[in-house]
Design an enzyme around this catalytic site. Structure first.
Site, PDB file in Angstrom:
ATOM      1  N   ASP A  31       0.792  -1.242   0.000  1.00  9.94           N
ATOM      2  CA  ASP A  31       0.000   0.000   0.000  1.00  9.94           C
ATOM      3  C   ASP A  31       0.821   1.288   0.000  1.00  9.94           C
ATOM      4  OD1 ASP A  31      -1.893  -1.952   0.243  1.00  9.94           O
ATOM      5  OD2 ASP A  31      -2.737  -1.256   2.126  1.00  9.94           O
ATOM      6  N   LYS A 136      -6.735  -4.834  -3.059  1.00 11.95           N
ATOM      7  CA  LYS A 136      -7.370  -5.453  -1.885  1.00 11.95           C
ATOM      8  C   LYS A 136      -8.374  -4.496  -1.256  1.00 11.95           C
ATOM      9  CE  LYS A 136      -3.536  -4.238   1.261  1.00 11.95           C
ATOM     10  NZ  LYS A 136      -4.232  -3.506   2.295  1.00 11.95           N
ATOM     11  N   THR A 165       0.543   1.014   6.609  1.00 11.12           N
ATOM     12  CA  THR A 165       1.247   1.448   7.789  1.00 11.12           C
ATOM     13  C   THR A 165       1.631   0.223   8.616  1.00 11.12           C
ATOM     14  OG1 THR A 165      -0.790   1.730   9.084  1.00 11.12           O
ATOM     15  CG2 THR A 165       0.019   3.653   7.897  1.00 11.12           C
ATOM     16  N   CYS A 169      -1.946  -2.163   7.848  1.00 14.81           N
ATOM     17  CA  CYS A 169      -1.925  -3.133   6.735  1.00 14.81           C
ATOM     18  C   CYS A 169      -0.713  -4.054   6.754  1.00 14.81           C
ATOM     19  CB  CYS A 169      -2.075  -2.407   5.415  1.00 14.81           C
ATOM     20  SG  CYS A 169      -3.745  -1.723   5.246  1.00 14.81           S
TER      21      CYS A 169
HETATM   22  N1  TIU Z   1      -2.649   0.486   4.225  1.00 15.18           N
HETATM   23  C1  TIU Z   1      -3.061   0.779   5.451  1.00 15.18           C
HETATM   24  O1  TIU Z   1      -2.327   0.679   6.420  1.00 15.18           O
HETATM   25  N2  TIU Z   1      -4.365   1.310   5.560  1.00 15.18           N
HETATM   26  C2  TIU Z   1      -4.748   2.163   6.559  1.00 15.18           C
HETATM   27  O2  TIU Z   1      -5.903   2.573   6.596  1.00 15.18           O
HETATM   28  N3  TIU Z   1      -3.790   2.555   7.460  1.00 15.18           N
HETATM   29  C3  TIU Z   1      -3.923   3.472   8.459  1.00 15.18           C
HETATM   30  O3  TIU Z   1      -2.994   3.579   9.272  1.00 15.18           O
HETATM   31  N4  TIU Z   1      -4.994   4.220   8.524  1.00 15.18           N
END
Ligand code: TIU
Length: 234
Positions: A31, A136, A165, A169
């Site tokens: 991500d 995803k 993060t 994720c």
């Molecule tokens: N990719 C991911 O971590 N999605 C989130 O929403 N992370 C947050 O820390 N909000």
């Protein structure tokens, strides 16, 4: 040009070093999207300081370059939803009090929607032809995606993991992968969080109890194990 790797390398990691067989190892970047890293995207609408994620970009880029040179399988993931929101649980869309909700128009297009500019991976880490891109709808990269089948087809059993993060994720995906039998090596500096304390705690949770979810290492250790040149840090 493909650089020949040794069959296996010992990677410095916690809670203990791990032997990596390169033929069955993939780089998984989670991500690294504009929606999380740039102003005006999903991350910022949640009230976060998105500049905190920038530290992961250069280490991920170094790993990506080394993986490409070595011919490793590379998998990128993107969190996002279909334009009609049919794969977005109402409970996710309604959650909290963001400035803009999932699907609302923002400066980089509709928030967290596939095909919009904000959904793209940041230019420094843009997927190359032949690299796998997994879209995803959830936080974990295995839920409602073909990731498991793709990895099985390639004979992958070990994942070098970076992305954002750390506690959301990355942790969710590593937990899913661990339950499916993959060995996950999380590269600490290739990950980042809006909350530095959660980044640290997220890494601690992975490597505690003898590596309950996996191993924690660094881009420098991974690059050294691959025999790749390491960026000079200033
Ligand atoms: N990719 C991911 O971590 N999605 C989130 O929403 N992370 C947050 O820390 N909000």
């Amino acid at each position: 040009m493909t650089q020949t790797l040794p069959t296996t390398s010992r990677l410095a990691a916690e809670p203990e070093p791990i032997d990596v067989r390169w033929a069955t190892t993939a780089l998984l970047l989670i991500d690294m999207q504009r929606d999380f890293l740039e102003p005006g995207g999903f991350g910022e609408t949640l009230g976060n300081d998105v500049s905190r994620l920038q530290s992961a970009v250069a280490p991920c880029a170094a790993l990506l370059a080394a993986a490409r040179k070595a011919g490793l399988s590379v998998v990128h993931t993107r969190e996002g939803h279909l334009p009609d929101l049919s794969d977005a649980p109402p409970a996710k869309v309604a959650r909290g009090a963001p400035r803009l909700r999932i699907g609302d128009p923002g400066p980089m297009g509709r928030i967290l929607i596939r095909g919009e500019a904000g959904h793209d991976i940041v230019p420094a880490l843009a997927p190359a032809a032949g690299e796998i891109v997994i879209d995803k709808p959830g936080k974990g990269a295995f839920y409602a995606t073909p990731l498991g089948e793709v990895l099985t087809r390639r004979g992958i059993d070990t994942l070098l993991v970076g992305g954002v993060t750390t506690e959301v994720c990355v942790n969710t995906t590593v937990r899913e992968a661990n339950d499916r039998g993959y060995r996950c090596i999380v590269l600490a500096d290739c990950c980042a969080s809006y909350f530095p304390a959660f980044h640290e705690a997220g890494l601690q949770m992975i490597k505690a109890q003898g590596g309950i979810f996996g191993w924690v290492s660094s881009s420098a250790a991974a690059l050294a194990a691959m025999g790749a040149p390491q960026p000079v840090r200033t």
